[in-house]
Design a protein around this motif. Structure first.
Motif, PDB file in Angstrom:
ATOM      1  N   ALA A 270      24.628  39.102  48.417  1.00 24.74           N
ATOM      2  CA  ALA A 270      24.830  39.970  47.524  1.00 24.74           C
ATOM      3  C   ALA A 270      25.442  39.062  46.121  1.00 24.74           C
ATOM      4  N   PHE A 271      26.341  38.327  46.451  1.00 27.14           N
ATOM      5  CA  PHE A 271      26.769  37.304  45.435  1.00 27.14           C
ATOM      6  C   PHE A 271      25.788  36.778  44.662  1.00 27.14           C
ATOM      7  N   LEU A 272      24.957  36.140  45.056  1.00 25.33           N
ATOM      8  CA  LEU A 272      24.028  35.175  44.434  1.00 25.33           C
ATOM      9  C   LEU A 272      23.156  36.052  43.821  1.00 25.33           C
ATOM     10  N   LEU A 273      22.537  37.114  44.432  1.00 24.37           N
ATOM     11  CA  LEU A 273      21.591  38.015  43.759  1.00 24.37           C
ATOM     12  C   LEU A 273      22.447  38.714  42.588  1.00 24.37           C
ATOM     13  N   ASN A 274      23.545  38.830  42.313  1.00 23.04           N
ATOM     14  CA  ASN A 274      24.429  39.579  41.083  1.00 23.04           C
ATOM     15  C   ASN A 274      24.499  38.315  40.155  1.00 23.04           C
ATOM     16  N   MET A 275      24.746  37.082  40.589  1.00 24.88           N
ATOM     17  CA  MET A 275      24.896  36.211  39.537  1.00 24.88           C
ATOM     18  C   MET A 275      23.595  35.936  38.989  1.00 24.88           C
ATOM     19  N   MET A 276      22.471  35.923  39.632  1.00 29.54           N
ATOM     20  CA  MET A 276      21.171  35.837  39.103  1.00 29.54           C
ATOM     21  C   MET A 276      20.834  36.870  38.026  1.00 29.54           C
ATOM     22  N   LEU A 277      21.185  38.366  38.321  1.00 31.40           N
ATOM     23  CA  LEU A 277      21.207  39.419  37.551  1.00 31.40           C
ATOM     24  C   LEU A 277      22.274  39.110  36.137  1.00 31.40           C
TER      25      LEU A 277
ATOM     26  N   SER B  73      27.905  27.788  32.353  1.00 29.00           N
ATOM     27  CA  SER B  73      29.261  27.759  32.142  1.00 29.00           C
ATOM     28  C   SER B  73      30.009  28.808  32.037  1.00 29.00           C
ATOM     29  N   ALA B  74      29.655  29.964  30.959  1.00 34.81           N
ATOM     30  CA  ALA B  74      30.054  31.073  30.777  1.00 34.81           C
ATOM     31  C   ALA B  74      30.251  32.052  32.080  1.00 34.81           C
ATOM     32  N   ILE B  75      29.285  32.146  32.624  1.00 38.52           N
ATOM     33  CA  ILE B  75      28.982  33.040  33.745  1.00 38.52           C
ATOM     34  C   ILE B  75      29.880  32.493  35.045  1.00 38.52           C
ATOM     35  N   LEU B  76      30.029  31.449  35.184  1.00 37.66           N
ATOM     36  CA  LEU B  76      30.777  30.776  36.280  1.00 37.66           C
ATOM     37  C   LEU B  76      32.344  30.984  35.906  1.00 37.66           C
ATOM     38  N   TYR B  77      32.861  30.878  34.708  1.00 35.80           N
ATOM     39  CA  TYR B  77      34.217  31.116  34.123  1.00 35.80           C
ATOM     40  C   TYR B  77      34.420  32.370  34.358  1.00 35.80           C
ATOM     41  N   THR B  78      33.691  33.316  33.833  1.00 31.37           N
ATOM     42  CA  THR B  78      33.899  34.773  33.653  1.00 31.37           C
ATOM     43  C   THR B  78      34.104  35.549  34.960  1.00 31.37           C
TER      44      THR B  78
ATOM     45  N   ASN C  87      33.001  46.347  40.874  1.00 30.12           N
ATOM     46  CA  ASN C  87      33.603  46.788  39.698  1.00 30.12           C
ATOM     47  C   ASN C  87      34.040  46.039  38.763  1.00 30.12           C
ATOM     48  N   LEU C  88      34.729  45.025  39.561  1.00 28.34           N
ATOM     49  CA  LEU C  88      35.197  43.697  38.770  1.00 28.34           C
ATOM     50  C   LEU C  88      33.999  43.109  37.944  1.00 28.34           C
ATOM     51  N   TYR C  89      32.887  42.768  38.753  1.00 24.31           N
ATOM     52  CA  TYR C  89      31.668  42.123  38.234  1.00 24.31           C
ATOM     53  C   TYR C  89      31.004  42.993  37.056  1.00 24.31           C
TER      54      TYR C  89
END
Length: 670
Positions: free
Chosen positions: A21-28, A70-75, A101-103
């Protein structure tokens, strides 16, 4: 075998659901950032279209992916921790609800930032940095301003809502992943696998935040974006706003680059003027003339026909007929430039001869330094000083800086409304300030109450987004072409005309030097005013009604930071002072120059050339007089390279001196 080792539902099935789920949401998140970039490009395509064919799409994608990573990993770091922590508690429904909800919240904020910059970039020419939090900290009507912008850019609001809805709709929950997963594992294996996955993620995350894996790679900054594009203003394409803000939060603004030993630097360039003067004598001037400085909001050089006789086949008239007439009776120069892109850049440049480098000066810690300026120096000679701005008192930090630079009195919206000769808030434009016409009348009459000699300045406001004029003038100044600011320029030009009509009747008029410039430029119609250099083309006009000052548009270059030393020299000021500009009256045309900074790139203009320097190497050289659209980088041309090397050396000296004086509180002569 222990029969209870699989009794937890996650251990029976779906033990990698969190990771999936984490990986798919990061792709989104990557997809959403990419779509925001597309919207940004479309919203600003009028700026980029001329050079678009020269850009490499592969490089844009590569650069965009780098900064988005960089931005996605930071935030999303807190979300990543919640999803990858090697504990079974993370599998609980409440934990997952908080994480999701945080995501959604974090990435929705990123959407808002990126889409807001699609509008704000038009005015600043760069992605928003952390200084924005200070820039608008004094605005009491900020919510009203934001509301107005939302109404004018309703389509971006709709797009933003759609992107946020997509985050909610398509972000994956762990429960969904468990439906598609199966398998068994023990608690021991679960903890081991989760710990290994976290250990793999951490170095990948650090590398992604830094922009590379090797220790030789320095953490990427906004200036790194320039390697993927051809011009500094194009860097915003590959950047994103969350990255720009994160990378500038709490960063040291000024740093001595150490290009030269001090003994060499002092010979190459010094901002100290009149250093040979006897500091033990009383400060005085030979000409005890009043000084009036008009900083006109967004009044770019493009809008003034007198500067642009060759535009549109010689048919161009501009939108400032009165300023055209004023220009004929004044001193100006062929090429005149602002030193920044924001209103808060204009004040230090014009009034204190401090250019904008890295961040707006009075949003940095250096604003606490000892600072002088035109008003501060002339106050030593007995001049009365006052600053006028029709906005809410304290707006944009102007009142604070005006006092810092030497203005003893401040007149804003409050003082205007207290003056019974005027209509008070009936003349408020509803967004920013009192309309220019009544406020400039107030300005002219208040100066008649001051003791001569005096030095004053006004910062106008009406030629600004949302580009309205008073209802009484809507028919007189209708929309012209596709540029909504033109009617505002016509209105402000009329306000300036009425100001001079009133000023001519005052006893102080003929004993006054008037200086007119803009804080920055605005929306352009002609391609030459959309280039990296063209966006800095502001007028600089010196008008002396007595006729003592030379007149005409002279050869050479002028910039905002030249105003202070030019006026002080003309008045015959006898004390040393610090100003980064030059005296235009005594400097030969071939020695005049201009400098500005944007997105990690310094631009230095001298003679026929402009160079772009990233702090280490010169990236581009243009013959801006022959190549007005800056399409032909001459970095490989032998003759141009020789000129650029000399210009780079001069620019380094200016930058180093600037940084040293900011760091060491040496902005006044002691």
């Amino acid at each position: 075998m222990n029969k209870n080792k699989y009794n937890h539902p996650v251990l029976k099935a779906g033990y990698l659901s969190c990771v999936t789920a984490f990986l798919l949401n990061m792709m989104l998140a990557y997809i959403v950032y990419f779509l925001c970039r597309i919207v940004f490009i479309l919203a600003n395509y009028h700026i980029y279209k001329e050079g678009w064919s020269e850009l490499s799409i592969a490089e844009l994608l590569r650069g965009g992916a780098l900064f988005d990573t960089s931005a996605i990993l930071y935030t999303n770091a807190p979300y990543a921790l919640m999803m990858l922590v090697p504990l079974l508690i993370k599998e609980r429904r409440l934990w997952q609800s908080i994480a999701r909800n945080l995501y959604i919240t974090v990435n929705s904020i990123a959407v808002v930032m990126n889409l807001a910059d699609a509008v704000y970039f038009t005015y600043t020419g760069k992605r928003t940095t952390a200084s924005v939090f200070s820039e608008f900290s004094n605005e009491g009507n900020l919510l009203q301003i934001i509301g107005t912008e939302l109404l004018h850019h309703w389509y971006l609001v709709i797009i933003g809502v759609l992107f946020i809805v997509a985050l909610v709709r398509f972000s994956v929950s762990v429960e969904e992943m468990r439906f598609y997963s199966h398998g068994k594992t023990s608690k021991k294996t679960y903890y081991l696998m989760q710990a290994v996955l976290l250990l793999i993620y951490v170095p990948l995350c650090v590398a992604g935040m830094r922009g590379g894996f090797t220790t030789a790679v320095r953490p990427i900054t906004i200036s790194n974006a320039n390697q993927y594009v051809n011009h500094p203003n194009e860097a915003a394409i590959v950047l994103n706003t969350p990255f720009s803000i994160i990378r500038t939060l709490g960063k040291k603004t000024f740093h001595d680059p150490g290009y030269y030993p001090q003994s060499v630097l002092d010979k190459m360039y010094s901002p100290v003027h009149n250093a040979a003067a006897d500091t033990t004598t009383q400060a005085e001037v030979r000409r005890k003339k009043n000084v009036v400085v008009l900083i006109v909001e967004s009044f770019g050089r493009e809008y003034i026909g007198g500067y642009n006789r060759d535009l549109d086949g010689g048919k161009y008239k501009g939108y400032a007929p009165f300023v055209d007439k004023l220009l004929e009776q004044s001193l100006s120069f062929e090429n005149t430039f602002a030193n920044g892109r924001k209103s808060i850049d204009g004040m230090p440049s014009v009034l204190s001869s401090i250019p904008h480098f890295v961040e707006p000066f009075f949003l940095t810690s250096a604003s606490l330094n000892d600072v002088s300026g035109l008003a501060g120096e002339l106050a030593r000679c007995g001049y009365e000083t006052a600053f006028f701005h029709g906005a809410q008192n304290g707006s944009m930090g102007f009142e604070a800086f005006s006092r810092t630079t030497g203005y003893k009195k401040y007149y804003g919206r409050t003082e205007f409304c207290e003056d019974k000769r005027f209509r008070g808030d009936a003349d408020f434009d509803g967004t920013w300030a009192i309309w220019d016409e009544p406020f400039m009348q107030f300005y002219a009459l208040k100066m008649s109450e001051m003791k001569e000699p005096f030095v004053t300045s006004i910062f106008t406001a009406s030629s600004h987004s949302p580009y309205h004029v008073p209802e009484d003038y809507a028919a007189k100044f209708p929309e012209e072409g596709n540029n909504p600011i033109h009617k505002c320029i016509r209105y402000t030009d009329m306000a300036i005309q009425r100001f001079f009509e009133t000023a001519q009747k005052q006893p102080w008029y003929k004993n006054t030097i008037f200086v007119m410039t803009s804080d920055h430029t605005n929306i352009a119609d002609h391609k030459e005013f959309m280039t990296d250099l063209g966006v800095y083309c502001s007028p600089i006009i010196f008008f002396d009604p007595s006729g003592e000052m030379p007149r005409g548009i002279k050869q050479g270059i002028a910039q905002q930071i030249d105003i202070m030393p030019t006026v002080l020299q003309y008045l015959g000021y006898n004390q040393p002072y610090v100003a980064f500009g030059i005296d235009l009256l005594s400097t030969p045309a071939d020695k005049t120059w201009a400098v500005n900074y944007s997105g990690g790139i310094y631009q230095y203009v001298k003679g026929n050339y402009v160079i772009q320097f990233d702090g280490s190497v010169t990236k581009a050289v243009y013959d801006y007089k022959k190549d007005r659209l800056m399409q032909h980088n001459l970095i490989g041309d032998a003759a141009a390279k020789k000129v650029a090397a000399k210009m780079e050396a001069e620019l380094k000296a200016v930058v180093q001196s600037y940084m040293q004086r900011m760091e060491n509180n040496k902005l006044v002569r002691k």
